[in-house]
Design a protein around this motif. Structure first.
Motif, mmCIF file in Angstrom:
data_model
loop_
_atom_site.group_PDB
_atom_site.id
_atom_site.type_symbol
_atom_site.label_atom_id
_atom_site.label_comp_id
_atom_site.label_asym_id
_atom_site.label_seq_id
_atom_site.Cartn_x
_atom_site.Cartn_y
_atom_site.Cartn_z
ATOM 1 N N ASP A 10 0.801 -1.222 0.000
ATOM 2 C CA ASP A 10 0.000 0.000 0.000
ATOM 3 C C ASP A 10 0.840 1.281 0.000
ATOM 4 N N LEU A 11 2.153 1.139 0.017
ATOM 5 C CA LEU A 11 3.028 2.320 0.004
ATOM 6 C C LEU A 11 3.260 2.791 -1.428
ATOM 7 N N PRO A 12 3.396 4.093 -1.619
ATOM 8 C CA PRO A 12 3.788 4.587 -2.942
ATOM 9 C C PRO A 12 5.171 4.014 -3.302
ATOM 10 N N PRO A 13 5.394 3.688 -4.568
ATOM 11 C CA PRO A 13 6.666 3.077 -4.963
ATOM 12 C C PRO A 13 7.907 3.838 -4.487
ATOM 13 N N ALA A 14 7.869 5.147 -4.477
ATOM 14 C CA ALA A 14 9.047 5.927 -4.069
ATOM 15 C C ALA A 14 9.387 5.759 -2.591
ATOM 16 N N GLU A 15 8.430 5.315 -1.793
ATOM 17 C CA GLU A 15 8.669 5.145 -0.355
ATOM 18 C C GLU A 15 9.089 3.732 0.028
ATOM 19 N N ARG A 16 8.948 2.796 -0.882
ATOM 20 C CA ARG A 16 9.173 1.391 -0.538
ATOM 21 C C ARG A 16 10.623 1.074 -0.191
ATOM 22 N N HIS A 17 11.556 1.351 -1.090
ATOM 23 C CA HIS A 17 12.946 0.963 -0.838
ATOM 24 C C HIS A 17 13.516 1.626 0.415
ATOM 25 N N PRO A 18 13.303 2.931 0.636
ATOM 26 C CA PRO A 18 13.824 3.520 1.879
ATOM 27 C C PRO A 18 13.255 2.854 3.137
ATOM 28 N N LYS A 19 11.973 2.521 3.129
ATOM 29 C CA LYS A 19 11.358 1.871 4.292
ATOM 30 C C LYS A 19 11.929 0.465 4.485
ATOM 31 N N ILE A 20 12.122 -0.259 3.388
ATOM 32 C CA ILE A 20 12.690 -1.605 3.458
ATOM 33 C C ILE A 20 14.120 -1.547 3.976
ATOM 34 N N HIS A 21 14.930 -0.635 3.457
ATOM 35 C CA HIS A 21 16.317 -0.508 3.921
ATOM 36 C C HIS A 21 16.368 -0.162 5.411
ATOM 37 N N LEU A 27 17.522 -4.769 11.898
ATOM 38 C CA LEU A 27 17.664 -6.174 12.262
ATOM 39 C C LEU A 27 19.022 -6.441 12.902
ATOM 40 N N ASP A 28 19.062 -7.468 13.743
ATOM 41 C CA ASP A 28 20.329 -7.984 14.258
ATOM 42 C C ASP A 28 20.820 -9.064 13.306
ATOM 43 N N ALA A 29 22.110 -9.372 13.370
ATOM 44 C CA ALA A 29 22.672 -10.460 12.568
ATOM 45 C C ALA A 29 21.918 -11.743 12.878
ATOM 46 N N GLY A 30 21.606 -12.505 11.840
ATOM 47 C CA GLY A 30 20.882 -13.751 12.001
ATOM 48 C C GLY A 30 19.380 -13.606 11.874
ATOM 49 N N GLU A 31 18.878 -12.383 11.850
ATOM 50 C CA GLU A 31 17.448 -12.147 11.667
ATOM 51 C C GLU A 31 17.163 -11.934 10.184
ATOM 52 N N SER A 32 15.890 -11.901 9.837
ATOM 53 C CA SER A 32 15.524 -11.684 8.444
ATOM 54 C C SER A 32 14.312 -10.767 8.338
ATOM 55 N N LEU A 33 14.214 -10.140 7.182
ATOM 56 C CA LEU A 33 13.092 -9.262 6.859
ATOM 57 C C LEU A 33 12.325 -9.898 5.712
ATOM 58 N N THR A 34 11.043 -10.142 5.923
ATOM 59 C CA THR A 34 10.186 -10.639 4.852
ATOM 60 C C THR A 34 9.286 -9.494 4.426
ATOM 61 N N ILE A 35 9.360 -9.176 3.143
ATOM 62 C CA ILE A 35 8.488 -8.123 2.622
ATOM 63 C C ILE A 35 7.364 -8.761 1.817
ATOM 64 N N LEU A 36 6.196 -8.166 1.923
ATOM 65 C CA LEU A 36 5.054 -8.531 1.091
ATOM 66 C C LEU A 36 4.931 -7.437 0.043
ATOM 67 N N ASN A 37 4.971 -7.835 -1.221
ATOM 68 C CA ASN A 37 5.045 -6.879 -2.314
ATOM 69 C C ASN A 37 4.056 -7.283 -3.406
ATOM 70 N N ASP A 38 3.722 -6.332 -4.273
ATOM 71 C CA ASP A 38 2.777 -6.609 -5.349
ATOM 72 C C ASP A 38 3.454 -7.045 -6.643
ATOM 73 N N HIS A 39 4.783 -7.196 -6.612
ATOM 74 C CA HIS A 39 5.541 -7.684 -7.768
ATOM 75 C C HIS A 39 6.802 -8.373 -7.253
ATOM 76 N N ASP A 40 7.431 -9.144 -8.113
ATOM 77 C CA ASP A 40 8.681 -9.810 -7.753
ATOM 78 C C ASP A 40 9.739 -8.739 -7.477
ATOM 79 N N PRO A 41 10.310 -8.708 -6.280
ATOM 80 C CA PRO A 41 11.257 -7.647 -5.926
ATOM 81 C C PRO A 41 12.693 -7.933 -6.394
#
Length: 77
Positions: A10-21, A27-41
């Motif tokens: 639901d985020l505008p495309p220009a806001e996605r990468h900064p929020k993901i980064h 995160l701490d080492a050994g953790e992971s981030l799972t993103i839900l996206n409307d296209h293959d990232p």
């Protein structure tokens, strides 16, 4: 290993990468981030692989969950 889930569909495309980064940086080492996206990232995968030393590209995974729903996991080493 903890997993953080971030839905960016639901985020505008220009806001996605900064929020993901920012979420990945938190995160701490050994953790992971799972993103839900409307296209293959895939472009984000290449960006992370080239620019983020802590990104564990070998353990990256993406799953198509529907026609416009992808879950991509970005692990941190």
């Amino acid at each position: 290993m903890a997993d953080t889930i971030l839905d960016v569909r639901d985020l505008p495309p220009a806001e996605r990468h900064p929020k993901i980064h920012a979420a990945f940086d938190d995160l701490d080492a050994g953790e992971s981030l799972t993103i839900l996206n409307d296209h293959d990232p895939k472009p984000l995968f290449y960006e992370m692989q080239a620019e983020v030393d802590a990104f564990d590209a070998d353990n990256y995974a993406v799953e198509k969950q529907g026609p416009n729903e992808f879950a991509a996991t970005f692990p941190k080493r």
